[in-house]
Design a protein around this motif. Structure first.
Motif, PDB file in Angstrom:
ATOM      1  N   ILE A  14       0.854  -1.186   0.000  1.00 49.78           N
ATOM      2  CA  ILE A  14       0.000   0.000   0.000  1.00 49.78           C
ATOM      3  C   ILE A  14       0.890   1.236   0.000  1.00 49.78           C
ATOM      4  O   ILE A  14       2.071   1.174   0.308  1.00 49.78           O
ATOM      5  CB  ILE A  14      -0.935   0.014   1.219  1.00 49.78           C
ATOM      6  CG1 ILE A  14      -0.113   0.024   2.525  1.00 49.78           C
ATOM      7  CG2 ILE A  14      -1.890  -1.160   1.190  1.00 49.78           C
ATOM      8  CD1 ILE A  14      -0.956   0.159   3.763  1.00 49.78           C
ATOM      9  N   LYS A  15       0.305   2.354  -0.350  1.00 48.57           N
ATOM     10  CA  LYS A  15       1.084   3.594  -0.417  1.00 48.57           C
ATOM     11  C   LYS A  15       0.675   4.565   0.688  1.00 48.57           C
ATOM     12  O   LYS A  15       1.495   5.026   1.458  1.00 48.57           O
ATOM     13  CB  LYS A  15       0.916   4.238  -1.795  1.00 48.57           C
ATOM     14  CG  LYS A  15       1.525   3.421  -2.927  1.00 48.57           C
ATOM     15  CD  LYS A  15       1.400   4.148  -4.263  1.00 48.57           C
ATOM     16  CE  LYS A  15       2.047   3.341  -5.390  1.00 48.57           C
ATOM     17  NZ  LYS A  15       1.929   4.025  -6.698  1.00 48.57           N
ATOM     18  N   ASP A  16      -0.612   4.888   0.733  1.00 46.41           N
ATOM     19  CA  ASP A  16      -1.074   5.859   1.709  1.00 46.41           C
ATOM     20  C   ASP A  16      -1.475   5.161   3.005  1.00 46.41           C
ATOM     21  O   ASP A  16      -1.859   3.995   2.993  1.00 46.41           O
ATOM     22  CB  ASP A  16      -2.271   6.633   1.148  1.00 46.41           C
ATOM     23  CG  ASP A  16      -1.903   7.412  -0.104  1.00 46.41           C
ATOM     24  OD1 ASP A  16      -0.767   7.913  -0.149  1.00 46.41           O
ATOM     25  OD2 ASP A  16      -2.747   7.496  -1.010  1.00 46.41           O
ATOM     26  N   PRO A  17      -1.416   5.872   4.160  1.00 45.49           N
ATOM     27  CA  PRO A  17      -1.871   5.278   5.420  1.00 45.49           C
ATOM     28  C   PRO A  17      -3.310   4.799   5.307  1.00 45.49           C
ATOM     29  O   PRO A  17      -4.171   5.507   4.784  1.00 45.49           O
ATOM     30  CB  PRO A  17      -1.743   6.442   6.416  1.00 45.49           C
ATOM     31  CG  PRO A  17      -0.682   7.324   5.830  1.00 45.49           C
ATOM     32  CD  PRO A  17      -0.864   7.232   4.342  1.00 45.49           C
ATOM     33  N   GLN A  18      -3.540   3.585   5.788  1.00 48.16           N
ATOM     34  CA  GLN A  18      -4.861   2.975   5.691  1.00 48.16           C
ATOM     35  C   GLN A  18      -5.442   2.768   7.084  1.00 48.16           C
ATOM     36  O   GLN A  18      -4.939   1.971   7.864  1.00 48.16           O
ATOM     37  CB  GLN A  18      -4.760   1.621   4.973  1.00 48.16           C
ATOM     38  CG  GLN A  18      -4.267   1.703   3.541  1.00 48.16           C
ATOM     39  CD  GLN A  18      -5.266   2.390   2.624  1.00 48.16           C
ATOM     40  OE1 GLN A  18      -6.462   2.128   2.705  1.00 48.16           O
ATOM     41  NE2 GLN A  18      -4.792   3.271   1.777  1.00 48.16           N
ATOM     42  N   PRO A  19      -6.514   3.500   7.425  1.00 48.88           N
ATOM     43  CA  PRO A  19      -7.154   3.284   8.724  1.00 48.88           C
ATOM     44  C   PRO A  19      -8.112   2.101   8.651  1.00 48.88           C
ATOM     45  O   PRO A  19      -8.708   1.812   7.607  1.00 48.88           O
ATOM     46  CB  PRO A  19      -7.919   4.595   8.952  1.00 48.88           C
ATOM     47  CG  PRO A  19      -8.243   5.078   7.568  1.00 48.88           C
ATOM     48  CD  PRO A  19      -7.106   4.630   6.679  1.00 48.88           C
ATOM     49  N   SER A  20      -8.269   1.401   9.754  1.00 55.52           N
ATOM     50  CA  SER A  20      -9.219   0.294   9.834  1.00 55.52           C
ATOM     51  C   SER A  20      -9.590   0.092  11.290  1.00 55.52           C
ATOM     52  O   SER A  20      -8.955   0.624  12.202  1.00 55.52           O
ATOM     53  CB  SER A  20      -8.624  -0.986   9.244  1.00 55.52           C
ATOM     54  OG  SER A  20      -7.476  -1.394   9.969  1.00 55.52           O
TER      55      SER A  20
END
Length: 546
Positions: A14-20
């Motif tokens: 992944i490239k951008d920060p991914q919230p979950s």
């Protein structure tokens, strides 16, 4: 009970920060099965048992426990193979992988308590939930606990867990059975916020990482690099802390690990920058060991120089941390400077401090400094002058005296060189005590604060550097809020030329004395700032008299 699980699916970068939002038992299972790795920030699990109990209690009560930060990266960091006595999956050969940057102790505690497979009775994961008391506790035995106490490692195995629940119900303890079901649902349903950073360079991850302090243990780029460089023969943090222990014996324990890490990077042929520090992970353990050993020698010489040549008794009085970084690299390269080189190094210290050069030390300046150090060490340059700005009087009249101010420290050192005396009594000031810096009782206002407040002078101007002197607390109390025209006139009447000599040791000359006798604060600041500035220039070799 079996902990077997299917191998995790390949990770897509992944490239951008991914919230979950993730279930906490799923995150714990991902550690166990090797989908999330624990970089070697600590040698072993370090939380106290009470902290583990508090965390489990927070989950059971549905209290928030903070977010989790993952870094999905192709960079190879050394990872933990155990959490205390619980074995976890070894790193897989394919990258990128998910590194747990923030939340190690929290997720390690959950993983350990839930997936412990038995063993030592003293294990931190030998934890039960007392259904009667509704609380967690550690056991010190492997014997089966009473029915009202349930080991947490039964929760991941529903068949075993609900068999225990059935026994409670069949024995007429429905209330306890309901409490057990509630505990099961809480650990299965409890969710935490997770942010996954993309495969960004260490230089981009480091500032994010260094701002993390969710559990009270501040992590830095040094911790990241420990994980990147760790081997059975080399531990970066241990090596740096060994240097700090030596410096602590000389009252220079305040030098942080990151500063020393810059020197390790330079010592192995790199630079002071974060980008160069990142390259340490490509160095072999023998090279890193040699680099830290050389760095240690450079720091020992730097501290000796500061304490003997500059007369700085502790790190607390050094104007800028990065002055020590550069100084240690200079003396690593030049173990035995000539008399001319020593003078050049002294001039560099004063000039870099007075000019405020290190207040904005960036990558470009680091490169310039390293080039200058190399040329100085090779005899191509006679001085370590990076274009420092010459000191001006307004520096001392416009800046405020504060404990963490570089120029406050410089003023204190400059005044210490004069052999300051208490100008009311003529008694010598204990300079070492004053320069301990934790105790500022020897520094006071020549124009009293209360007097200046009555005149409407702004607080910042009241504590101008040019208004600060070495003075005992007893003499300061005698002066109290009296006008300078009153107490200075009395002093001169009683002690005459001797009083003027005492004042001179605090760099208060005739023009400043005359301004004080007229209660002219502006004139006093200007006059004393001129004298301080001339003395500072002399120390820095900016005067012909030097």
């Amino acid at each position: 009970m079996s902990n077997a699980a299917a191998a995790p699916a390949p990770v897509k970068p992944i490239k951008d920060p991914q919230p979950s939002v993730d279930r906490i038992d799923d995150l714990a299972k991902r550690i166990l099965t090797g989908d999330i790795y624990l970089p070697k920030f600590q040698r072993e699990f370090v939380w106290e048992r009470s902290q583990v109990i508090d965390l489990l209690d927070s989950v059971a009560r549905n209290y928030p426990i903070g977010s989790i930060l993952l870094w999905q990266s192709r960079q190879e960091l050394r990872s933990e193979g155990r959490i205390a006595d619980l074995e976890i999956a070894q790193p897989k050969p394919d990258y990128p992988v998910n590194y747990l940057l923030d939340g190690q102790q929290r997720l390690s505690s959950i993983c350990g308590a839930l997936y412990w497979n038995g063993g030592e009775a003293s294990s931190p994961w030998n934890v039960v939930y007392d259904l009667k008391a509704r609380s967690f506790l550690h056991l010190d035995t492997m014997d089966e606990p009473p029915l009202h106490q349930m080991r947490l490692n039964r929760i991941p195995d529903p068949a075993t867990f609900f068999q225990h629940v059935a026994l409670l119900e069949s024995s007429g303890q429905k209330e306890l059975a309901d409490a057990a079901k509630e505990l099961f649902n809480r650990f299965k349903d409890y969710k935490v916020a997770t942010v996954t950073l993309g495969d960004m360079p260490l230089a981009d991850v480091a500032p994010i990482f260094e701002r993390i302090n969710s559990t009270g243990t501040r992590l830095t780029i040094v911790d990241l690099m420990r994980a990147a460089t760790w081997s059975p023969d080399f531990d970066l943090v241990d090596s740096i802390d060994a240097i700090r222990e030596v410096l602590a014996a000389k009252s220079f324990e305040g030098i942080d690990r990151k500063a020393i890490l810059r020197n390790v990077s330079a010592a192995v042929g790199g630079a002071f920058t974060v980008e160069s520090i990142d390259e340490l992970r490509n160095r072999k353990p023998d090279v890193l060991k040699a680099g830290t050993a050389d760095t240690a020698e450079g720091y020992k010489r730097a501290v000796d120089f500061l304490s003997t040549h500059i007369k700085v008794p502790s790190f607390a009085v050094v104007p800028y941390t990065n002055q020590v970084v550069v100084l240690a690299e200079v003396l690593r390269r030049i173990p035995m400077p000539t008399a001319q080189q020593w003078r050049a190094i002294e001039n560099w210290f004063w000039r870099s401090g007075i000019s405020g050069y290190f207040s904005g030390w960036n990558s470009g300046m680091m490169a310039v400094d390293l080039t200058g150090i190399a040329e100085f060490a090779n005899g191509k340059m006679d001085a370590l002058d990076m274009g420092f700005q010459v000191s001006v009087p307004s520096l001392w009249s416009s800046r405020t005296f504060r404990g963490n101010s570089a120029h406050s420290k410089i003023l204190a050192i400059v005044l210490a060189y004069q052999g300051p005396k208490d100008f009311l009594t003529g008694q010598a000031i204990d300079v070492d005590k004053a320069l301990a810096w934790q105790n500022s009782k020897e520094f006071h206002h020549f124009f009293p604060q209360a007097f200046l407040r009555k005149k409407g002078v702004a607080a910042s101007r009241i504590s101008s550097l040019a208004n600060m002197v070495y003075l005992s607390s007893a003499s300061n109390k005698l002066i109290s809020d009296r006008a300078p025209s009153e107490y200075v006139a009395t002093l001169l009447a009683e002690h005459g030329a001797e009083a003027r000599a005492w004042l001179a040791t605090n760099l208060i000359g005739e023009a400043a004395i005359n301004a004080a006798l007229a209660d002219d604060y502006d004139a006093f600041l200007a006059a004393r700032a001129n004298v301080i500035n001339e003395r500072a220039k002399l120390q820095a070799g900016w005067n012909a008299a030097a």
